[in-house]
Design a protein around this motif. Sequence first.
Motif, mmCIF file in Angstrom:
data_model
loop_
_atom_site.group_PDB
_atom_site.id
_atom_site.type_symbol
_atom_site.label_atom_id
_atom_site.label_comp_id
_atom_site.label_asym_id
_atom_site.label_seq_id
_atom_site.Cartn_x
_atom_site.Cartn_y
_atom_site.Cartn_z
ATOM 1 N N GLY A 69 30.034 -44.046 -30.163
ATOM 2 C CA GLY A 69 30.390 -43.874 -28.758
ATOM 3 C C GLY A 69 31.254 -42.652 -28.516
ATOM 4 N N PRO A 70 32.389 -42.515 -29.246
ATOM 5 C CA PRO A 70 33.206 -41.314 -29.091
ATOM 6 C C PRO A 70 32.469 -40.029 -29.448
ATOM 7 C CG PRO A 70 34.467 -43.057 -30.147
ATOM 8 C CD PRO A 70 33.054 -43.542 -30.068
ATOM 9 N N LEU A 71 31.598 -40.085 -30.466
ATOM 10 C CA LEU A 71 30.825 -38.896 -30.835
ATOM 11 C C LEU A 71 29.895 -38.482 -29.700
ATOM 12 C CD1 LEU A 71 29.756 -36.767 -32.801
ATOM 13 C CD2 LEU A 71 28.223 -38.511 -33.740
ATOM 14 N N MET A 76 28.408 -34.716 -25.318
ATOM 15 C CA MET A 76 28.076 -34.495 -23.907
ATOM 16 C C MET A 76 29.075 -33.541 -23.265
ATOM 17 S SD MET A 76 25.318 -36.143 -23.084
ATOM 18 C CE MET A 76 24.314 -37.608 -23.396
ATOM 19 N N MET A 77 30.341 -33.675 -23.640
ATOM 20 C CA MET A 77 31.374 -32.825 -23.075
ATOM 21 C C MET A 77 31.221 -31.382 -23.559
ATOM 22 S SD MET A 77 35.526 -33.222 -23.412
ATOM 23 C CE MET A 77 35.552 -32.831 -25.167
ATOM 24 N N TYR A 78 30.964 -31.206 -24.864
ATOM 25 C CA TYR A 78 30.850 -29.866 -25.427
ATOM 26 C C TYR A 78 29.549 -29.170 -25.029
ATOM 27 C CZ TYR A 78 34.896 -30.734 -28.450
ATOM 28 O OH TYR A 78 36.160 -30.995 -28.924
ATOM 29 N N ARG A 79 28.560 -29.924 -24.590
ATOM 30 C CA ARG A 79 27.276 -29.319 -24.220
ATOM 31 C C ARG A 79 27.423 -28.394 -23.024
ATOM 32 N NH1 ARG A 79 22.477 -33.228 -22.371
ATOM 33 N NH2 ARG A 79 24.077 -33.749 -20.839
ATOM 34 N N LEU A 80 28.285 -28.756 -22.080
ATOM 35 C CA LEU A 80 28.460 -27.979 -20.847
ATOM 36 C C LEU A 80 27.098 -27.774 -20.183
ATOM 37 C CD1 LEU A 80 31.156 -25.438 -22.095
ATOM 38 C CD2 LEU A 80 31.514 -27.530 -20.770
ATOM 39 N N ARG A 81 26.689 -26.518 -20.017
ATOM 40 C CA ARG A 81 25.400 -26.235 -19.378
ATOM 41 C C ARG A 81 24.336 -25.783 -20.385
ATOM 42 N NH1 ARG A 81 25.735 -26.131 -13.871
ATOM 43 N NH2 ARG A 81 27.828 -26.050 -12.964
ATOM 44 N N ALA A 82 24.636 -25.924 -21.660
ATOM 45 C CA ALA A 82 23.663 -25.513 -22.679
ATOM 46 C C ALA A 82 22.412 -26.396 -22.602
ATOM 47 C CB ALA A 82 24.296 -25.620 -24.068
#
Length: 231
Positions: A69-71, A76-82
Motif C-alpha cells: 500500500g505505501p509503495l 503514484m506520487m512520484y509519477r507526477l505527469r510521466a
Amino acid sequence: MPIQRRNRKIIRLSGEGFKEWFEGLITNSLSGPVTFGALLTPQGKIIADMFVTDRDDHLLVDTTPDMGGPLLKRLMMYRLRAPIDIRDVSDECRVYSLWGDDAEDRGEPDPRLPALGHRLITTETLSQSGDWNAHRLNLGVPDSEWDFGVQTTFPAEACMDQLNGVDYHGGCFVGQEVVSRMKRMTTVRKRMRGLVLSGPAEVGDKILAGERNVGQVLHVNGTMAMALVRL
C-alpha cells in the motif's frame, strides 16, 4: 523440490521510459531478470523492499502486503505527469519460492543468495510443500514478511548491502545521501542476524552479553530466530 506460495503484493509498471523512471527511485540498478532493491524515505529508511522482475515491456514489482500500500501510494506520487502505467495485478499473478533439488528448472534465481533457490511469478496455482521461513532462517537471511515493517529499518540493518540490494555506484535514488553516508563515514552499528535457539524465546526478548543488552529478537520459528544485534 520444496515450493511455497508467498504472500505478496504485485505491481505492474509500463509506459514510456518506465524502467529509467523506476530505477531512479530505488536502491539498485535493474540488472538481470530479477533485481532486489527497496524504495526508501528521504531519511533512508525502508518503505518497501521488493523484487523487480523484468518482462521487457513491463516490470513486475512484488513486496509484502503491508508494504504494498505505501509503495503504490509513493509510486503514484512520484509519477507526477510521466506517462507511466501503474497497476495492482496481485489478483492475476502468484509468487512462489522454490529451493532444493530441481529448483533451477523453474523461475529465476533469487538475487540475494544462490542457496535461497529460485522465485517464480506465474498465473498457475502450484501444489506446495516445505517451509520457506525455516529455509531462509537456516541461511540467516532477513525477510520483511516476518522481521521488519514500513519505515522502521535502514537497508544496512536488514543486510541489503550484503545481499545485492544496494548499488553504490549507480545513479541517484531517494534516500541515497543517508545510505551512502552510513557506508562511507560510519560503521554499521546494528545488523539482523539469524539465531539458533537453545531454549524458548519470544519476539521482543533481549539478547544479553553478560549484563549488557546487545540486541532484540524479531521473529521466532521453532528453534531458529532472527534478531537485530549490535555489532
